[in-house]
Design a protein around this motif. Structure first.
Motif, PDB file in Angstrom:
ATOM      1  N   MET A   1      -3.906   9.691   4.889  1.00  0.00           N
ATOM      2  CA  MET A   1      -3.496   8.473   4.215  1.00  0.00           C
ATOM      3  C   MET A   1      -2.809   7.551   5.215  1.00  0.00           C
ATOM      4  O   MET A   1      -1.920   7.961   5.945  1.00  0.00           O
ATOM      5  N   SER A   2      -3.211   6.271   5.248  1.00  0.00           N
ATOM      6  CA  SER A   2      -2.614   5.305   6.150  1.00  0.00           C
ATOM      7  C   SER A   2      -1.194   4.978   5.710  1.00  0.00           C
ATOM      8  O   SER A   2      -0.843   5.104   4.539  1.00  0.00           O
ATOM      9  N   SER A   3      -0.372   4.506   6.665  1.00  0.00           N
ATOM     10  CA  SER A   3       1.037   4.292   6.362  1.00  0.00           C
ATOM     11  C   SER A   3       1.531   2.967   6.924  1.00  0.00           C
ATOM     12  O   SER A   3       1.094   2.525   7.990  1.00  0.00           O
ATOM     13  N   ILE A   4       2.470   2.341   6.199  1.00  0.00           N
ATOM     14  CA  ILE A   4       3.100   1.102   6.639  1.00  0.00           C
ATOM     15  C   ILE A   4       4.596   1.177   6.354  1.00  0.00           C
ATOM     16  O   ILE A   4       5.003   1.610   5.279  1.00  0.00           O
ATOM     17  N   PHE A   5       5.391   0.777   7.323  1.00  0.00           N
ATOM     18  CA  PHE A   5       6.843   0.692   7.169  1.00  0.00           C
ATOM     19  C   PHE A   5       7.197  -0.786   7.090  1.00  0.00           C
ATOM     20  O   PHE A   5       6.798  -1.576   7.947  1.00  0.00           O
ATOM     21  N   ILE A   6       7.972  -1.172   6.064  1.00  0.00           N
ATOM     22  CA  ILE A   6       8.309  -2.573   5.837  1.00  0.00           C
ATOM     23  C   ILE A   6       9.826  -2.728   5.851  1.00  0.00           C
ATOM     24  O   ILE A   6      10.531  -2.089   5.067  1.00  0.00           O
ATOM     25  N   SER A   7      10.330  -3.593   6.721  1.00  0.00           N
ATOM     26  CA  SER A   7      11.759  -3.915   6.701  1.00  0.00           C
ATOM     27  C   SER A   7      11.992  -5.079   5.740  1.00  0.00           C
ATOM     28  O   SER A   7      11.104  -5.901   5.515  1.00  0.00           O
ATOM     29  N   GLY A   8      13.203  -5.145   5.176  1.00  0.00           N
ATOM     30  CA  GLY A   8      13.483  -6.207   4.218  1.00  0.00           C
ATOM     31  C   GLY A   8      12.585  -6.131   3.007  1.00  0.00           C
ATOM     32  O   GLY A   8      12.090  -7.148   2.510  1.00  0.00           O
ATOM     33  N   ALA A   9      12.379  -4.931   2.476  1.00  0.00           N
ATOM     34  CA  ALA A   9      11.365  -4.706   1.441  1.00  0.00           C
ATOM     35  C   ALA A   9      11.908  -4.682   0.021  1.00  0.00           C
ATOM     36  O   ALA A   9      11.160  -4.422  -0.920  1.00  0.00           O
ATOM     37  N   ALA A  10      13.189  -4.973  -0.162  1.00  0.00           N
ATOM     38  CA  ALA A  10      13.771  -4.871  -1.508  1.00  0.00           C
ATOM     39  C   ALA A  10      13.207  -5.921  -2.447  1.00  0.00           C
ATOM     40  O   ALA A  10      13.077  -5.681  -3.655  1.00  0.00           O
TER      41      ALA A  10
END
Length: 250
Positions: A1-10
């Motif tokens: 499964m591909s993955s993405i990390f997002i900052s400021g994601a609230a």
């Protein structure tokens, strides 16, 4: 499964990006200094102070513990704004914008490199702004930090090419988020028409180029207007660009 990390994601753009990638079956890391209030079986949420190197290291280690140590995309999304004439802007508001928008993006890229380098076809997405096309009065610091993001994107695109990491950025006009709730004249002149979902769709498309030509693209606009402004600036003399931007911000 591909993955993405997002900052400021609230909330805002970060939240829209999270939902867009979750809808495609990705494992999504939604990290923010504010609590992340939404949930999903493929969502990993956590705390991140984008201005702190140790916080980046801890957040990425936490997320990649769920992905086997790999990371397909880092979305460097966290950003803040403080409007007003520079001479009247309190020094802490000046420093905070530089720390989040410039230092935070840089620390995020630095911390994510080893995970991106361990993943074939990985990508870094930095959140820029159309305000960097030509520096904007009343949001001078914000505008300058976004110009920094453009330069960092170009530099890392070259520096990280041998590691197989593609680096791009997104340059939208004002979007319908809390960031556009300010008194900058360009907000009144140009309006706020772009939705976070539109930007999320551009990020999805940017990270899924259909061919080698598209893969070579670095800077992405969102609306027809910001794309036209970017093109016009690239072919305009400085005097002309200054005149047009004086009108937009007057």
């Amino acid at each position: 499964m591909s993955s993405i990390f997002i900052s400021g994601a609230a909330e805002g753009i970060g939240r829209a990006v999270a939902h867009r990638f979750l809808a495609e079956g990705w494992t999504v890391g939604a990290y923010d200094i504010a609590p992340v209030s939404y949930s999903h079986p493929n969502l990993v949420a956590g705390h991140l102070d984008a201005t702190d190197a140790e916080s980046w290291d801890a957040a990425l280690a936490d997320f990649t513990a769920h992905t086997g140590g790999k990371l397909d995309v880092l979305d460097n999304n966290a950003g803040i704004i403080a409007d007003g004439a520079l001479a009247a802007l309190p020094a802490p508001k000046v420093a905070a914008q530089i720390q989040v928008n410039a230092l935070g993006v840089t620390l995020g890229a630095r911390a994510a490199h080893r995970y991106l380098a361990a993943t074939d076809g990985s990508q870094l997405v930095n959140m820029g702004s159309a305000s960097a096309i030509y520096g904007q009065p009343d949001i001078a610091v914000y505008s300058a930090t976004k110009a920094y993001v453009g330069g960092l994107t170009e530099a890392l695109g070259l520096e990280w090419e041998p590691d197989g990491i593609r680096v791009v950025d997104i340059w939208p006009l004002w979007a319908k988020t809390k960031l556009s709730d300010n008194d900058a004249t360009s907000v009144r002149r140009l309006g706020v028409h772009i939705t976070p979902e539109q930007i999320a769709e551009v990020i999805w498309d940017a990270t899924h180029p259909a061919n080698r030509w598209q893969r070579g693209k670095i800077h992405y606009g969102v609306s027809l207007l910001d794309k036209a402004m970017y093109w016009a600036r690239s072919v305009s003399p400085d005097r002309t660009a200054r005149f047009v931007n004086r009108f937009i911000s007057a």
